[in-house]
Design an enzyme around this catalytic site. Structure first.
Site, mmCIF file in Angstrom:
data_model
loop_
_atom_site.group_PDB
_atom_site.id
_atom_site.type_symbol
_atom_site.label_atom_id
_atom_site.label_comp_id
_atom_site.label_asym_id
_atom_site.label_seq_id
_atom_site.Cartn_x
_atom_site.Cartn_y
_atom_site.Cartn_z
ATOM 1 N N CYS A 307 -34.047 -9.896 27.468
ATOM 2 C CA CYS A 307 -33.156 -9.716 28.621
ATOM 3 C C CYS A 307 -32.464 -11.048 28.861
ATOM 4 O O CYS A 307 -32.744 -11.745 29.828
ATOM 5 C CB CYS A 307 -33.934 -9.258 29.849
ATOM 6 S SG CYS A 307 -34.869 -7.731 29.605
ATOM 7 N N ASP A 332 -29.017 -8.203 25.714
ATOM 8 C CA ASP A 332 -28.954 -7.797 27.111
ATOM 9 C C ASP A 332 -28.353 -6.405 27.183
ATOM 10 O O ASP A 332 -27.464 -6.056 26.400
ATOM 11 C CB ASP A 332 -28.125 -8.771 27.950
ATOM 12 C CG ASP A 332 -28.458 -8.641 29.431
ATOM 13 O OD1 ASP A 332 -29.303 -9.427 29.911
ATOM 14 O OD2 ASP A 332 -27.903 -7.742 30.105
ATOM 15 N N ASP A 354 -30.593 -2.116 24.865
ATOM 16 C CA ASP A 354 -31.558 -1.751 25.906
ATOM 17 C C ASP A 354 -32.952 -2.103 25.415
ATOM 18 O O ASP A 354 -33.442 -1.524 24.436
ATOM 19 C CB ASP A 354 -31.445 -0.255 26.190
ATOM 20 C CG ASP A 354 -32.358 0.193 27.329
ATOM 21 O OD1 ASP A 354 -33.197 -0.614 27.777
ATOM 22 O OD2 ASP A 354 -32.215 1.345 27.770
ATOM 23 N N CYS A 424 -38.572 -14.484 37.963
ATOM 24 C CA CYS A 424 -38.167 -15.430 39.007
ATOM 25 C C CYS A 424 -38.547 -14.827 40.352
ATOM 26 O O CYS A 424 -37.721 -14.653 41.241
ATOM 27 C CB CYS A 424 -36.677 -15.720 38.933
ATOM 28 S SG CYS A 424 -36.170 -17.078 40.011
#
Length: 484
Positions: A307, A332, A354, A424
């Site tokens: 990703c 991505d 994907d 994150c």
């Protein structure tokens, strides 16, 4: 975006980007140019306040990303120097403080904030921020805000703004918090939510993530409200930290490739303009570096960033892979994000794909980076509006996606290879809970702290957790898994 205060839900409208510089109230001195406390001829609002106001309206009306829009807005309008610093402080500071400011506005008005016309409410919020958290003189903050309301909203609403702001100006922020925030001893979460301007559900999530300590939760929330330093990465083999230091940066404390820019525009540094260096949070650098430090037996030539958009970790992994004779495939699911990765890498192959239904064969890779989509609660310092945009109802769908992506990452790596699962976000549901569901027969969870010896205070293991209040970085989670 959903804005919250005190459990109510007013009507209203999350990538790394350029971080603002400048100090609150800066720009009072000037050579004939109005500073933040002076009105322009004819009472028209100044460029800095207009820019801050337009940014807030774009966030509300178009779900704009403040950290992406503001630099463009300032550049297009030719706003620089102290005016740019003032616009940045007003916009980011107001967006961070919405929860607190709405409670104070409610105490000074006969209408709840959700019943105030949004364009007027945003202007008043800007005024409240100037009164309570900058060095701008109260009379100047009030008059400048009234000028803004008069020209951007209308003469009638300016009377409402005047009445509210004059009441706000009668007390300090500490005095207002004693009035509008629940007592800490009776409702610690509610008190922290108002005092530090975070939705209550986020305060609960962060408190759980730090082990329930209320004092540490308060320190974390306070760090979320501090303007972050501009972190740079020198991509190895293409740029050195010494080159960044010679351009005005300061070497980072943990990352061997990191530096911090005390002031100025990072794009003005030649290495950044040439994509040999980039803006990247220090924790983001370190979790990518940890993946490359885990020893793997046998081949080590095929790496995957599942990703990869917008490309921060991919840019560093690309440079490290090139030094070691390895190849990086960066993927991505969104084409425009894959284009950003293409622009920040040099040797990597970049595809739109994907990760949950990959085109690559199982076991094709030796190392896999999975920087999973998440709530972004770890980057609230640099994404000021994100705390009001996210909703706890987003989490079940996100965690389902995170589990699918981690399962796919473990299928993509060969036996003996390693996967880095990164978010994150410190939210327990997005971090240890996701990794904890991986069957032991599929992967061994490594102690990630062993691969980042330069960074202290990473937690009890086996995971790594970075924190704004401990490390001065985004709150970032890392798990390292070796496939069986």
């Amino acid at each position: 975006m959903t804005r919250r205060h005190s459990g109510r839900r007013p009507t209203g409208t999350q990538g790394s980007g350029t971080q603002g510089t400048g100090q609150p109230g800066s720009g009072r001195q000037g050579s004939g140019r109005p500073g933040p406390g002076k009105r322009r001829p004819g009472g028209r609002p100044d460029a800095a306040r207009n820019a801050a106001y337009d940014l807030m309206r774009a966030v509300d009306e178009r779900d704009a990303y403040a950290n992406l829009l503001l630099p463009t807005l300032l550049r297009r309008r030719g706003i620089a120097g102290r005016d740019a610093a003032l616009a940045t402080e007003l916009a980011y500071g107001t967006l961070r403080g919405l929860g607190t400011y709405d409670e104070i506005i409610a105490a000074c008005s006969d209408r709840a904030p959700e019943h105030v016309d949004p364009p007027l409410l945003d202007a008043v919020r800007l005024g409240v921020h100037q009164l309570l958290r900058t060095r701008i003189p109260p009379h100047a903050a009030v008059s400048a805000t009234i000028d803004l309301v008069r020209h951007r909203v209308g003469p009638g609403p300016s009377r409402y703004a005047n009445a509210v702001l004059r009441k706000v100006a009668g007390r300090t922020l500490e005095e207002w918090l004693a009035i509008v925030a629940p007592p800490r001893e009776e409702d610690p979460v509610g008190h922290l939510a108002v005092a530090y301007s975070h939705p209550r559900w986020i305060v609960n999530a962060l408190r759980d993530a730090v082990g329930g300590d209320v004092d540490e939760t308060a320190a974390l929330l306070a760090a979320d409200n501090e303007r972050p330093r501009v972190a740079l990465v020198a991509r190895p083999g293409r740029c050195s930290v010494d080159e960044l230091v010679s351009a005005g940066a300061e070497a980072a404390g943990y990352s061997p490739y990191g530096a911090y820019l005390p002031e100025g525009d990072p794009a003005s540094i030649p290495a950044v303009g040439e994509a040999r260096a980039a803006v990247q949070d220090e924790a983001s650098q370190l979790v990518a570096l940890a993946l490359t430090r885990v020893p793997v037996a046998g081949r080590d030539r095929d790496w995957l960033d599942m990703c990869a958009g917008p490309g921060g970790k991919a840019g560093l992994l690309d440079a490290l892979a090139a030094q070691r004779g390895a190849r990086l495939l960066a993927a991505d699911v969104q084409y425009h994000r894959a284009r950003l990765v293409w622009g920040t890498t040099r040797e990597a192959a970049v595809v739109t794909a994907d990760g949950t239904e990959p085109a690559w064969r199982p076991g094709a890779f030796d190392r896999v980076m999975l920087d999973a989509p998440c709530t972004g609660l770890g980057a609230l310092r640099r994404r000021p509006e994100a705390r009001w945009r996210r909703d706890p109802r987003d989490i079940p769908e996100l965690t389902r996606l995170q589990r699918r992506l981690l399962d796919s990452a473990l299928r993509a790596v060969r036996p003996g290879g390693v996967v880095a699962y990164v978010t994150c976000s410190p939210h327990l549901a997005e971090t240890s809970a996701v990794v904890g569901e991986v069957p032991r027969e599929r992967a061994e969870v490594l102690d990630a702290r062993e691969f980042l010896p330069e960074a202290p205070g990473l937690g009890d293991g086996p995971y790594v957790r970075f924190w704004p209040h401990r490390h001065g970085t985004d709150a970032m989670f890392l798990a390292l898994l070796r496939a069986k």
